[in-house]
Design a protein around this motif. Structure first.
Motif, PDB file in Angstrom:
ATOM      1  N   THR A  31     -30.752  -4.321 -20.802  1.00 19.96           N
ATOM      2  CA  THR A  31     -30.481  -5.640 -20.210  1.00 19.96           C
ATOM      3  C   THR A  31     -31.438  -5.957 -19.069  1.00 19.96           C
ATOM      4  O   THR A  31     -31.190  -6.874 -18.286  1.00 19.96           O
ATOM      5  CB  THR A  31     -29.029  -5.707 -19.698  1.00 19.96           C
ATOM      6  OG1 THR A  31     -28.831  -4.675 -18.720  1.00 19.96           O
ATOM      7  CG2 THR A  31     -28.044  -5.524 -20.839  1.00 19.96           C
ATOM      8  N   SER A  32     -32.523  -5.220 -18.978  1.00 18.39           N
ATOM      9  CA  SER A  32     -33.474  -5.429 -17.884  1.00 18.39           C
ATOM     10  C   SER A  32     -34.239  -6.732 -18.076  1.00 18.39           C
ATOM     11  O   SER A  32     -34.392  -7.238 -19.188  1.00 18.39           O
ATOM     12  CB  SER A  32     -34.458  -4.261 -17.815  1.00 18.39           C
ATOM     13  OG  SER A  32     -35.281  -4.235 -18.975  1.00 18.39           O
ATOM     14  N   TYR A  79     -41.318  -6.542 -25.514  1.00 16.21           N
ATOM     15  CA  TYR A  79     -40.710  -5.433 -26.248  1.00 16.21           C
ATOM     16  C   TYR A  79     -40.839  -4.140 -25.455  1.00 16.21           C
ATOM     17  O   TYR A  79     -41.932  -3.759 -25.029  1.00 16.21           O
ATOM     18  CB  TYR A  79     -41.396  -5.300 -27.608  1.00 16.21           C
ATOM     19  CG  TYR A  79     -40.977  -4.087 -28.409  1.00 16.21           C
ATOM     20  CD1 TYR A  79     -39.650  -3.898 -28.774  1.00 16.21           C
ATOM     21  CD2 TYR A  79     -41.919  -3.142 -28.804  1.00 16.21           C
ATOM     22  CE1 TYR A  79     -39.263  -2.788 -29.518  1.00 16.21           C
ATOM     23  CE2 TYR A  79     -41.546  -2.033 -29.557  1.00 16.21           C
ATOM     24  CZ  TYR A  79     -40.211  -1.865 -29.902  1.00 16.21           C
ATOM     25  OH  TYR A  79     -39.833  -0.774 -30.642  1.00 16.21           O
ATOM     26  N   THR A  80     -39.711  -3.466 -25.239  1.00 17.58           N
ATOM     27  CA  THR A  80     -39.712  -2.211 -24.484  1.00 17.58           C
ATOM     28  C   THR A  80     -39.038  -1.132 -25.326  1.00 17.58           C
ATOM     29  O   THR A  80     -37.809  -1.086 -25.423  1.00 17.58           O
ATOM     30  CB  THR A  80     -38.950  -2.383 -23.153  1.00 17.58           C
ATOM     31  OG1 THR A  80     -37.643  -2.905 -23.436  1.00 17.58           O
ATOM     32  CG2 THR A  80     -39.675  -3.350 -22.237  1.00 17.58           C
ATOM     33  N   LEU A  97     -34.103  -6.700 -30.726  1.00 15.76           N
ATOM     34  CA  LEU A  97     -34.207  -7.978 -30.022  1.00 15.76           C
ATOM     35  C   LEU A  97     -33.616  -7.762 -28.634  1.00 15.76           C
ATOM     36  O   LEU A  97     -32.391  -7.743 -28.461  1.00 15.76           O
ATOM     37  CB  LEU A  97     -33.454  -9.085 -30.764  1.00 15.76           C
ATOM     38  CG  LEU A  97     -33.330 -10.426 -30.026  1.00 15.76           C
ATOM     39  CD1 LEU A  97     -34.697 -11.085 -29.865  1.00 15.76           C
ATOM     40  CD2 LEU A  97     -32.361 -11.358 -30.747  1.00 15.76           C
ATOM     41  N   VAL A  98     -34.472  -7.557 -27.644  1.00 18.76           N
ATOM     42  CA  VAL A  98     -34.051  -7.251 -26.278  1.00 18.76           C
ATOM     43  C   VAL A  98     -33.071  -6.072 -26.323  1.00 18.76           C
ATOM     44  O   VAL A  98     -33.464  -4.957 -26.635  1.00 18.76           O
ATOM     45  CB  VAL A  98     -33.456  -8.492 -25.573  1.00 18.76           C
ATOM     46  CG1 VAL A  98     -33.243  -8.210 -24.081  1.00 18.76           C
ATOM     47  CG2 VAL A  98     -34.401  -9.691 -25.722  1.00 18.76           C
ATOM     48  N   GLY A  99     -31.776  -6.307 -26.069  1.00 17.62           N
ATOM     49  CA  GLY A  99     -30.815  -5.205 -26.089  1.00 17.62           C
ATOM     50  C   GLY A  99     -30.105  -5.023 -27.408  1.00 17.62           C
ATOM     51  O   GLY A  99     -29.254  -4.137 -27.550  1.00 17.62           O
ATOM     52  N   LEU A 100     -30.429  -5.860 -28.391  1.00 18.73           N
ATOM     53  CA  LEU A 100     -29.817  -5.754 -29.721  1.00 18.73           C
ATOM     54  C   LEU A 100     -30.689  -4.861 -30.590  1.00 18.73           C
ATOM     55  O   LEU A 100     -31.767  -5.264 -31.032  1.00 18.73           O
ATOM     56  CB  LEU A 100     -29.704  -7.137 -30.358  1.00 18.73           C
ATOM     57  CG  LEU A 100     -28.414  -7.912 -30.144  1.00 18.73           C
ATOM     58  CD1 LEU A 100     -28.603  -9.355 -30.585  1.00 18.73           C
ATOM     59  CD2 LEU A 100     -27.277  -7.277 -30.927  1.00 18.73           C
TER      60      LEU A 100
END
Length: 464
Positions: A68-69, A76-77, A110-113
């Motif tokens: 959630t950063s 993309y991390t 997708l981010v946190g998904l």
């Protein structure tokens, strides 16, 4: 083979799939977990998988709020997904040192998904046509903090779609959650056109799961009273998702197991099994769900939560399925294809235009005794036939100088006959011997059909 015949052949082959496919049941476990930005520590996930889970052929795990950063919102991390992948594989393969180990076969974020698939190598060969996509529905309907990550693949030759979602939060955002689902389904339909909002006409088996965020339409005190009394069935009657599905306002055509058999999966104090004791006092709810729709046989084996996993304010839920698939037998498929090709060639030849020529033997003309002759062209096919003489070699004339032909083309309806006159032009022949002959081959071309070769001989015999 032209394009239309190729399409017809593919359709015919698909229609006969039962002749070359073997029914095969596949075990799948789907686990959904809102991890609240946590990173797992060694051993924390061992309770996520029971003994039966380690016999499953395909594990599908959907995480929400994995990252959630603000950095994850911008780019993309992968470092958190790598940590989670390592921890999940360790938990799956624990006490399994002698057996075949699970491996990661697909993932999308997708981010946190984050959606990830694990399988043993011996089963991974059954997976093909793996594709991924993401659908953001968050901030301004484009933010990646809410939305879906999806993987579509074929198990043997059976198409399956896994959709991991995180829908809009808060009890009053029920309509927004409906809209999120519609937006996700619409985007998936555009990405993979066989995915329809109307589940009844969809040939793809779809699993739709995640933090759907639907709440219970009761005050917290009443929810806890019913839970304490063990009256989960009555409590489930106030579940927003169940109410909306019964009214066919969302996920119409989807199925779900008996979620009331486990405690609400939200919201807990982290590292405990106590409901939220913070100032916000969030009411318990079954926010984390697993649903499916399919035109084929899908058996739900178990549907439960893992209350002993305590690293988040949510509890993970899992559903174990037996999915009916079809595996192709390559030898039988080849035999079916060959038989179809034979039948299609027969059918194709039956409807091709064709003619016969009478007399069928060589045409023999003689300057003195038979300088001209008529031949008949008969349409012998069930289709109109357009015929014309064409040159043997492109760019040349269809006839030798010493032969006149009329007419040179014709259109023949079914069973119609036309006559063609062949006549010698003696003035163009150079007769220098006692017994002289000239030869030629005429080519009668049938449009859309075959070519017929007509040999012609011109003779001149000297009188004795």
């Amino acid at each position: 083979m032209d394009r239309r015949m190729s399409i017809d052949l593919i359709s015919a082959l698909q229609a006969k799939s039962s002749d070359y496919t073997i029914p095969e049941t596949v075990s799948i476990q789907i686990t959904s977990f809102n991890v609240a930005n946590a990173l797992p520590q060694p051993g924390q996930l061992d309770a996520l998988f029971d003994k039966a889970a380690r016999d499953v052929e395909l594990h599908v795990l959907g995480l929400q709020e994995m990252d959630t950063s603000s950095e994850a919102m911008l780019r993309y991390t992968p470092h958190r997904s790598l940590a989670w992948s390592s921890a999940l594989l360790a938990a799956l393969n624990v006490n399994n040192a002698t057996a075949e180990q699970y491996e990661q076969v697909a993932q999308v974020q997708l981010v946190g998904l984050w959606l990830v698939l694990f399988a043993r190598p011996s089963f991974a060969s059954a997976l093909s046509e793996i594709e991924t996509t993401t659908v953001p529905t968050g901030l301004l309907s484009v933010g990646g903090n809410k939305g879906a990550s999806a993987i579509r693949l074929s198990i043997h030759k059976t198409p399956v779609l896994f959709v991991n979602v995180h829908l809009a939060a808060f009890a009053e955002a029920k309509e927004r959650r409906h809209q999120d689902t519609l937006a996700i389904m619409r985007a998936l339909s555009q990405r993979w056109p066989s995915t329809h909002q109307d589940a009844s006409i969809d040939t793809v088996t779809t699993f739709y799961f995640g933090d759907l965020n639907y709440r219970i339409d009761l005050p917290r005190e009443e929810i806890e009273r019913l839970l304490a009394a063990g009256d989960n069935v009555l409590l489930a009657g106030f579940d927003q998702l169940s109410i909306e599905r019964r009214a066919q306002r969302t996920l119409d055509g989807y199925e779900e197991g008996e979620f009331h058999r486990f405690r609400p999966t939200y919201k807990y104090d982290i590292a405990s099994n106590d409901f939220d004791s913070s100032l916000k006092q969030r009411a318990p709810a079954w926010t984390d769900r697993i649903l499916w729709q399919s035109a084929r046989d899908v058996q739900l084996i178990s549907y439960a939560s893992r209350s002993d996993v305590i690293l988040s304010d949510h509890k993970p839920v899992f559903a174990r399925f037996q999915l009916s698939t079809e595996r192709e037998d390559p030898t039988k498929r080849r035999a079916t294809l060959d038989a179809l090709l034979v039948e299609m060639n027969k059918l194709d030849n039956k409807i091709l235009p064709d003619v016969s020529i009478l007399p069928s033997q060589e045409v023999e003309l003689d300057v003195r005794t038979k300088p001209r002759m008529r031949i008949a062209i008969q349409n012998t096919s069930p289709a109109r036939a357009n015929v014309a003489f064409k040159p043997v070699i492109e760019g040349e004339t269809p006839f030798p100088d010493w032969l006149k032909v009329h007419p040179t083309s014709a259109t023949l309806e079914v069973e119609e006959r036309a006559e063609v006159e062949l006549a010698l032009d003696e003035s163009t022949l150079d007769w220098t011997g006692l017994d002289i002959q000239s030869e030629a081959v005429l080519v009668l071309s049938i449009e859309g059909g075959r070519d017929i070769f007509v040999p012609v001989v011109a003779k001149r015999r000297q009188r004795a």
